[in-house]
Design a protein around this motif. Structure first.
Motif, PDB file in Angstrom:
ATOM      1  N   GLU A 122       0.844  -1.200   0.000  1.00  0.00           N
ATOM      2  CA  GLU A 122       0.000   0.000   0.000  1.00  0.00           C
ATOM      3  C   GLU A 122       0.879   1.250   0.000  1.00  0.00           C
ATOM      4  OE1 GLU A 122      -0.882  -0.303   4.781  1.00  0.00           O
ATOM      5  OE2 GLU A 122      -2.308  -1.124   3.325  1.00  0.00           O
ATOM      6  N   GLY A 123       0.241   2.398  -0.227  1.00  0.00           N
ATOM      7  CA  GLY A 123       0.995   3.651  -0.279  1.00  0.00           C
ATOM      8  C   GLY A 123       1.532   3.940  -1.673  1.00  0.00           C
ATOM      9  N   SER A 173       1.237  19.323 -11.227  1.00  0.00           N
ATOM     10  CA  SER A 173       1.194  18.031 -10.548  1.00  0.00           C
ATOM     11  C   SER A 173       1.181  18.256  -9.040  1.00  0.00           C
ATOM     12  CB  SER A 173       2.419  17.196 -10.953  1.00  0.00           C
ATOM     13  OG  SER A 173       2.351  15.912 -10.364  1.00  0.00           O
ATOM     14  N   ASN A 174       0.999  17.161  -8.282  1.00  0.00           N
ATOM     15  CA  ASN A 174       0.995  17.280  -6.817  1.00  0.00           C
ATOM     16  C   ASN A 174       2.380  17.012  -6.227  1.00  0.00           C
ATOM     17  OD1 ASN A 174       0.679  14.587  -7.630  1.00  0.00           O
ATOM     18  ND2 ASN A 174      -0.321  13.967  -5.739  1.00  0.00           N
ATOM     19  N   TYR A 175       3.403  16.973  -7.090  1.00  0.00           N
ATOM     20  CA  TYR A 175       4.779  16.955  -6.579  1.00  0.00           C
ATOM     21  C   TYR A 175       5.625  17.694  -7.597  1.00  0.00           C
ATOM     22  CZ  TYR A 175       6.451  13.517  -9.978  1.00  0.00           C
ATOM     23  OH  TYR A 175       6.807  12.892 -11.158  1.00  0.00           O
ATOM     24  N   GLY A 176       6.864  17.988  -7.221  1.00  0.00           N
ATOM     25  CA  GLY A 176       7.722  18.712  -8.154  1.00  0.00           C
ATOM     26  C   GLY A 176       9.061  18.970  -7.506  1.00  0.00           C
ATOM     27  N   ILE A 237       0.583  21.658  -7.034  1.00  0.00           N
ATOM     28  CA  ILE A 237      -0.653  21.891  -6.282  1.00  0.00           C
ATOM     29  C   ILE A 237      -0.774  20.793  -5.218  1.00  0.00           C
ATOM     30  CG2 ILE A 237      -1.851  23.100  -8.158  1.00  0.00           C
ATOM     31  CD1 ILE A 237      -3.343  20.489  -8.803  1.00  0.00           C
ATOM     32  N   SER A 238      -1.704  20.960  -4.289  1.00  0.00           N
ATOM     33  CA  SER A 238      -1.817  19.971  -3.205  1.00  0.00           C
ATOM     34  C   SER A 238      -2.465  18.676  -3.710  1.00  0.00           C
ATOM     35  CB  SER A 238      -2.672  20.547  -2.067  1.00  0.00           C
ATOM     36  OG  SER A 238      -4.004  20.679  -2.520  1.00  0.00           O
ATOM     37  N   ASP A 239      -2.295  17.609  -2.922  1.00  0.00           N
ATOM     38  CA  ASP A 239      -2.954  16.336  -3.238  1.00  0.00           C
ATOM     39  C   ASP A 239      -4.467  16.559  -3.335  1.00  0.00           C
ATOM     40  OD1 ASP A 239      -0.443  15.277  -2.894  1.00  0.00           O
ATOM     41  OD2 ASP A 239      -0.900  14.222  -1.021  1.00  0.00           O
ATOM     42  N   GLU A 240      -5.010  17.333  -2.366  1.00  0.00           N
ATOM     43  CA  GLU A 240      -6.464  17.549  -2.304  1.00  0.00           C
ATOM     44  C   GLU A 240      -6.952  18.268  -3.563  1.00  0.00           C
ATOM     45  OE1 GLU A 240      -4.282  18.406   0.136  1.00  0.00           O
ATOM     46  OE2 GLU A 240      -4.759  16.684   1.422  1.00  0.00           O
ATOM     47  N   GLN A 241      -6.163  19.268  -3.998  1.00  0.00           N
ATOM     48  CA  GLN A 241      -6.564  20.040  -5.182  1.00  0.00           C
ATOM     49  C   GLN A 241      -6.558  19.163  -6.430  1.00  0.00           C
ATOM     50  OE1 GLN A 241      -7.473  23.545  -5.236  1.00  0.00           O
ATOM     51  NE2 GLN A 241      -8.286  22.630  -7.121  1.00  0.00           N
ATOM     52  N   LEU A 242      -5.501  18.343  -6.570  1.00  0.00           N
ATOM     53  CA  LEU A 242      -5.408  17.483  -7.755  1.00  0.00           C
ATOM     54  C   LEU A 242      -6.563  16.479  -7.767  1.00  0.00           C
ATOM     55  CD1 LEU A 242      -3.747  16.670 -10.284  1.00  0.00           C
ATOM     56  CD2 LEU A 242      -2.648  14.939  -8.856  1.00  0.00           C
ATOM     57  N   GLU A 261      -2.254   9.344  -5.164  1.00  0.00           N
ATOM     58  CA  GLU A 261      -1.368   8.728  -4.162  1.00  0.00           C
ATOM     59  C   GLU A 261      -0.058   8.250  -4.793  1.00  0.00           C
ATOM     60  OE1 GLU A 261      -2.693   6.132  -0.700  1.00  0.00           O
ATOM     61  OE2 GLU A 261      -1.684   4.654  -1.950  1.00  0.00           O
ATOM     62  N   MET A 262      -0.138   7.715  -6.010  1.00  0.00           N
ATOM     63  CA  MET A 262       1.087   7.267  -6.685  1.00  0.00           C
ATOM     64  C   MET A 262       2.044   8.441  -6.875  1.00  0.00           C
ATOM     65  SD  MET A 262       1.547   5.791 -10.543  1.00  0.00           S
ATOM     66  CE  MET A 262       1.522   7.414 -11.296  1.00  0.00           C
TER      67      MET A 262
END
Ligand SMILES: NC(=O)c1ccc[n+]([C@@H]2O[C@H](COP(=O)([O-])OP(=O)(O)OC[C@H]3O[C@@H](n4cnc5c(N)ncnc54)[C@H](OP(=O)(O)O)[C@@H]3O)[C@@H](O)[C@H]2O)c1
Length: 302
Positions: A122-123, A173-176, A237-242, A261-262
């Motif tokens: 998981e994760g 994206s939610n990371y960068g 952007i945040s996970d929630e926003q994406l 999550e990925m």
């Protein structure tokens, strides 16, 4: 050798078929589409039209093969915008179909296309299905040797950036940031698989496959330069926003949460922990090579 490939003539299947045929193997390619048969024959391979949802068809097609290449695809489970599909369950069933067909056909050598993140139960978001299918195939008798191929993210995923570059002027994206991560070309994956098919099989083996290691900001710079937008940025952007963006356009919730999550696990680096413990030699196709294909696709879609 007689080799049976699932995955049709997709990103990996096409160059893999081409290479194996050139190496003198008798290659059978499974496609779900009857009208793909001509293209498969043009590559010098034998088409087998049927579905990875059909264990009887798989067993019949695998019978007599020296090696089978098994891949499972989200596309076979359904449409990303169909809210009723359970993608993970459907793909787990494909894994069961493969297990059943390998036993019924008596095949002893398997190459399985898995993924980065398959070491995590998981994760890892949507990649959980790769963990599950590896576990299902690991239940095969010890007399069946399996090579688990774990490629990292394909450069071709970057084609999906084009929509936001056009609409918002940025990659979103939610990371960068500046931390490097690995990327891979399907051409390098096909070469590694062809090479693994010609080398001895023994027991169970895991191999990661990557072509280059670059940061999100380096990706933005390389793609931006290739399309004539040197200031192109990678915006976080945040996970929630994406997640909310994807749900708002009607995406299946398991897919939207799974990709969010990925990508978060890419950003935190947890997805790559096992990769860096077993880091492979990098392949030939670098980001600047892919950037030329990206520019072509970008200009065609303008
Ligand atoms: N994208 C990434 O970054 C990444 C990273 C690591 C691992 N992976 C994994 O790599 C795999 C994708 O490989 P790929 O890009 O080579 O695949 P692909 O280009 O998507 O090709 C898969 C092919 O499978 C065939 N297919 C679809 N439904 C089928 C069915 N029901 N029965 C039989 N065949 C069916 C389709 O061809 P036809 O229309 O001819 O049937 C399709 O073109 C996935 O398992 C993915 O999770 C991807």
């Amino acid at each position: 050798m007689k080799i049976v490939l699932t995955g049709s003539i997709g990103n990996i299947g096409k160059p893999l078929t081409d290479q194996l045929v050139r190496q003198g193997h008798r290659v059978t390619v499974i496609s779900s589409q009857a009208d793909r048969a001509g293209k498969i024959r043009e590559l010098g391979a034998i088409p087998a039209i049927g579905s990875m949802h059909n264990p009887g068809f798989l067993a019949e097609t695998f019978t007599g093969a020296d090696i089978v290449y098994l891949m499972e695809t989200l596309e076979a489970a359904g449409d990303f915008f169909d809210k009723d599909v359970d993608f993970i369950d459907t793909i787990d069933q494909i894994g069961q179909n493969y297990k059943q067909a390998v036993v019924a056909s008596g095949v002893k050598k398997v190459v399985h296309l898995s993924s980065i993140g398959a070491h995590m139960k998981e994760g890892n978001g949507i990649l959980a299905f790769h963990h599950n299918v590896e576990a299902i195939l690991n239940q095969l008798p010890e007399s069946v040797s399996i090579k688990f191929m774990r490629p990292v993210g394909f450069y071709t995923n970057m084609f999906s950036f084009i929509r936001n570059i056009n609409a918002k002027g940025a990659i979103i994206s939610n990371y960068g940031g500046d931390k490097k991560e690995p990327w891979v070309s399907p051409l390098d994956i096909a070469s590694v698989i062809a090479q693994e098919m010609e080398s001895p099989f023994e027991g169970r083996k895991i191999r990661y496959i990557a072509s280059d290691e670059v940061s999100p900001n380096e990706v933005a710079a390389a793609l931006g330069n290739a399309i004539g937008k040197p200031d192109l940025s990678w915006h976080v952007i945040s996970d929630e926003q994406l997640l909310s963006n994807w749900l708002s356009i009607g995406m299946n919730a398991q897919i939207a949460k799974g990709f969010t999550e990925m990508q978060a696990s890419q950003g935190s680096g947890v997805l790559y922990e096992d990769y860096y413990l077993h880091q492979p030699a990098l392949g030939n196709v670098k980001l600047h090579d892919f950037a030329k294909d990206f520019a072509k696709a970008y200009h065609q879609q303008l």
